[in-house]
Design an enzyme around this catalytic site. Structure first.
Site, PDB file in Angstrom:
ATOM      1  N   GLY A   5       2.608   4.730   3.543  1.00 19.75           N
ATOM      2  CA  GLY A   5       3.468   3.896   2.720  1.00 19.75           C
ATOM      3  C   GLY A   5       4.373   4.407   1.698  1.00 19.75           C
ATOM      4  O   GLY A   5       5.548   4.003   1.873  1.00 19.75           O
ATOM      5  N   SER A  47      -4.635   0.721  14.325  1.00 16.76           N
ATOM      6  CA  SER A  47      -5.091   1.922  14.613  1.00 16.76           C
ATOM      7  C   SER A  47      -5.407   1.828  16.057  1.00 16.76           C
ATOM      8  O   SER A  47      -5.701   0.668  16.610  1.00 16.76           O
ATOM      9  CB  SER A  47      -6.138   2.085  13.652  1.00 16.76           C
ATOM     10  OG  SER A  47      -7.057   3.205  14.130  1.00 16.76           O
ATOM     11  N   GLY A  76       0.087   8.147   1.075  1.00 20.20           N
ATOM     12  CA  GLY A  76       0.091   8.201   2.488  1.00 20.20           C
ATOM     13  C   GLY A  76       1.518   7.686   3.210  1.00 20.20           C
ATOM     14  O   GLY A  76       2.480   8.033   2.935  1.00 20.20           O
ATOM     15  N   TYR A 108     -14.122  -1.533  10.075  1.00 21.86           N
ATOM     16  CA  TYR A 108     -12.840  -1.036   9.998  1.00 21.86           C
ATOM     17  C   TYR A 108     -11.896  -1.353  11.436  1.00 21.86           C
ATOM     18  O   TYR A 108     -10.844  -1.862  11.659  1.00 21.86           O
ATOM     19  CB  TYR A 108     -12.707   0.454   9.646  1.00 21.86           C
ATOM     20  CG  TYR A 108     -11.177   1.013   9.633  1.00 21.86           C
ATOM     21  CD1 TYR A 108     -10.429   0.728   8.678  1.00 21.86           C
ATOM     22  CD2 TYR A 108     -10.899   1.715  10.854  1.00 21.86           C
ATOM     23  CE1 TYR A 108      -9.077   1.151   8.735  1.00 21.86           C
ATOM     24  CE2 TYR A 108      -9.562   2.335  10.902  1.00 21.86           C
ATOM     25  CZ  TYR A 108      -8.742   2.146   9.787  1.00 21.86           C
ATOM     26  OH  TYR A 108      -7.459   2.650   9.682  1.00 21.86           O
ATOM     27  N   GLY A 139       0.999  -1.144   0.063  1.00 23.04           N
ATOM     28  CA  GLY A 139       0.048   0.006   0.089  1.00 23.04           C
ATOM     29  C   GLY A 139       0.921   1.286   0.078  1.00 23.04           C
ATOM     30  O   GLY A 139       0.671   2.250   0.807  1.00 23.04           O
ATOM     31  N   ALA A 140       1.887   1.380  -0.790  1.00 25.00           N
ATOM     32  CA  ALA A 140       2.806   2.477  -0.918  1.00 25.00           C
ATOM     33  C   ALA A 140       2.524   3.403  -2.134  1.00 25.00           C
ATOM     34  O   ALA A 140       3.409   4.079  -2.480  1.00 25.00           O
ATOM     35  CB  ALA A 140       4.286   1.908  -1.004  1.00 25.00           C
TER      36      ALA A 140
END
Length: 435
Positions: free
Chosen positions: A107, A250, A105, A287, A101-102
């Site tokens: 990543g 999170s 953000g 989430y 996920g880079a």
């Protein structure tokens, strides 16, 4: 430090309550209040506050506000402008870091700064176009003469497409990764695996091509399968030492309710095993469940690794704080400060429909005063640096945005961790083995 006064910060606290509820809570859910419950067994005996995100998350936002206004919480090794931690020049040479996920953000920020200090960075994104754009961004960042002694004409950054919402790309990833590294004559062994990708806040339940709820698969199940396959293909060990696995979670792991949105006076917090795929009920609570799964996976991975061979592998989870990333796009839209630039560069972005004046004002305030990405990426970058410099990392533990090990709720226990592991194996159709 951004030029602003207290007025937008106070306004943000009032405005952010709505987006928090919209992101996380189902419209029919009753208002919950925070509850103090015991911490998990281990080095902590503290109580941990659990409750709805709209109770816990504003404090994370305020931490960002306090830093932006007053520099509160800045460590000695963080720069004064952004509060970012940068490992020393060349300190990551010889270390290979895989980051999921880079494309944006945390990543992408991690990829830039780790490559800047010499790491070989392999970044992933959902499409080849996103991979190409992210690699170019990271390379240009490292080549910038303004980086001084850090600047590098030839940073080691490459990308491989990976869509965690499609198991076929996860299953084919090890071979494609191996081929990409071999083509560049780079060592294939991964030293740090940064399971960073994720998503949430979908307005309604979405299902992947594999039949699983999207939030669950992109945050947990896809990473579970990927991690297993990397070990199976002998890519996650080097000279008998396992890689360091960093799972980005999170604070919302403390908000997960084991009651799938039922109207009850007393809320049972924990993992909702009856509703893993959101078949019974769906809300933004998915989430919270997914982020709790990250913590449970970390604990069980460490426990099983220690049983396999004590001391050879390190697994940690972390919470980066209330960071201004694309995770908020379904509720607040994309960051208005960079939206036009990103669209002009070729990204296909769309703001949520029917946004009113208050919605747009909320977005402008939030993205301006929340923790910025440069600071939000500190923990995962620091943990990768600790691995490379062979400094101590607390195995199996959970770190907060201030790089401090934090207690987790008592429902993060061996029974729940093992149950999630077993069910994840069944769902992914694998048996997770280290050799």
């Amino acid at each position: 430090m951004w030029p602003m006064n207290l007025t937008p910060a106070i306004g943000l606290l009032l405005l952010v309550q709505g987006p928090c509820r919209a992101f996380f809570e189902h419209a029919t859910c009753v208002r919950r209040t925070g509850t103090r419950i015991a911490a998990a067994e281990g080095k902590f005996s503290d109580e941990v506050t659990c409750g709805p995100p709209s109770d816990l998350f504003p404090q994370k936002i305020m931490d960002g506000v306090k830093f932006n206004l007053f520099g509160a919480g800045r460590a000695d090794d963080e720069d004064r402008r952004h509060g970012s931690f940068q490992p020393p020049p060349r300190s990551m040479e010889g270390t290979t870091v895989l980051i999921t996920g880079a494309s944006s953000g945390l990543g992408l920020e991690s990829a830039k700064r780790l490559a800047l200090c010499g790491a070989t960075v392999v970044l992933t994104a959902r499409t080849q176009a996103k991979v190409h754009r992210a690699v170019n961004d990271a390379v240009e960042y490292c080549r910038d003469p303004g980086r001084g002694q850090y600047a590098s004409a030839n940073p080691k950054v490459l990308g491989v497409m990976l869509d965690l919402d499609d198991f076929s790309t996860v299953r084919s990833f090890p071979e494609r990764y191996r081929s990409s590294m071999s083509d560049r004559s780079l060592a294939i062994q991964i030293d740090v695996l940064m399971n960073n990708a994720g998503g949430g806040g979908h307005p309604s339940r979405e299902v992947t091509v594999d039949g699983f709820e999207k939030t669950f698969q992109s945050n947990h199940l896809g990473h579970f399968l990927l991690t297993s396959l990397l070990f199976e293909n002998d890519l996650a060990t080097r000279n008998g030492r396992g890689c360091t696995v960093i799972n980005v979670s999170s604070i919302t792991h403390r908000c997960a309710e084991a009651t799938h949105g039922e109207l009850r006076k007393e809320v049972e917090f924990g993992y909702d095993f009856e509703n893993m795929n959101c078949d019974i009920a769906y809300s933004g609570e998915a989430y919270c469940q997914a982020k709790l799964a990250n913590v449970l996976f970390t604990r069980e991975l460490q426990r099983r690794a220690d049983l396999h061979k004590p001391g050879w592998l390190t697994a940690v989870s972390l919470e980066p704080g209330g960071v201004a990333t694309d995770i908020w796009r379904h509720v607040l839209g994309y960051d208005p400060r960079t939206y036009d630039k990103r669209c002009n560069s070729g990204e296909e972005l769309t703001q949520p429909p029917n946004r009113g004046v208050i919605d747009k004002l909320s977005a402008r305030l939030f993205y301006r005063v929340a923790t910025q990405v440069e600071r939000g990426a500190n923990v995962q970058i620091w943990l990768a640096y600790l691995h490379a410099s062979e400094k101590k990392i607390e195995k199996g533990q959970h770190y907060d945005e201030f790089r401090t090990v934090r207690p987790v709720p008592k429902y993060v226990n061996e029974s729940n961790s093992e149950m999630l592991w077993t069910k994840s194996e069944d769902m992914a159709g694998i048996k997770f083995r280290f050799d």
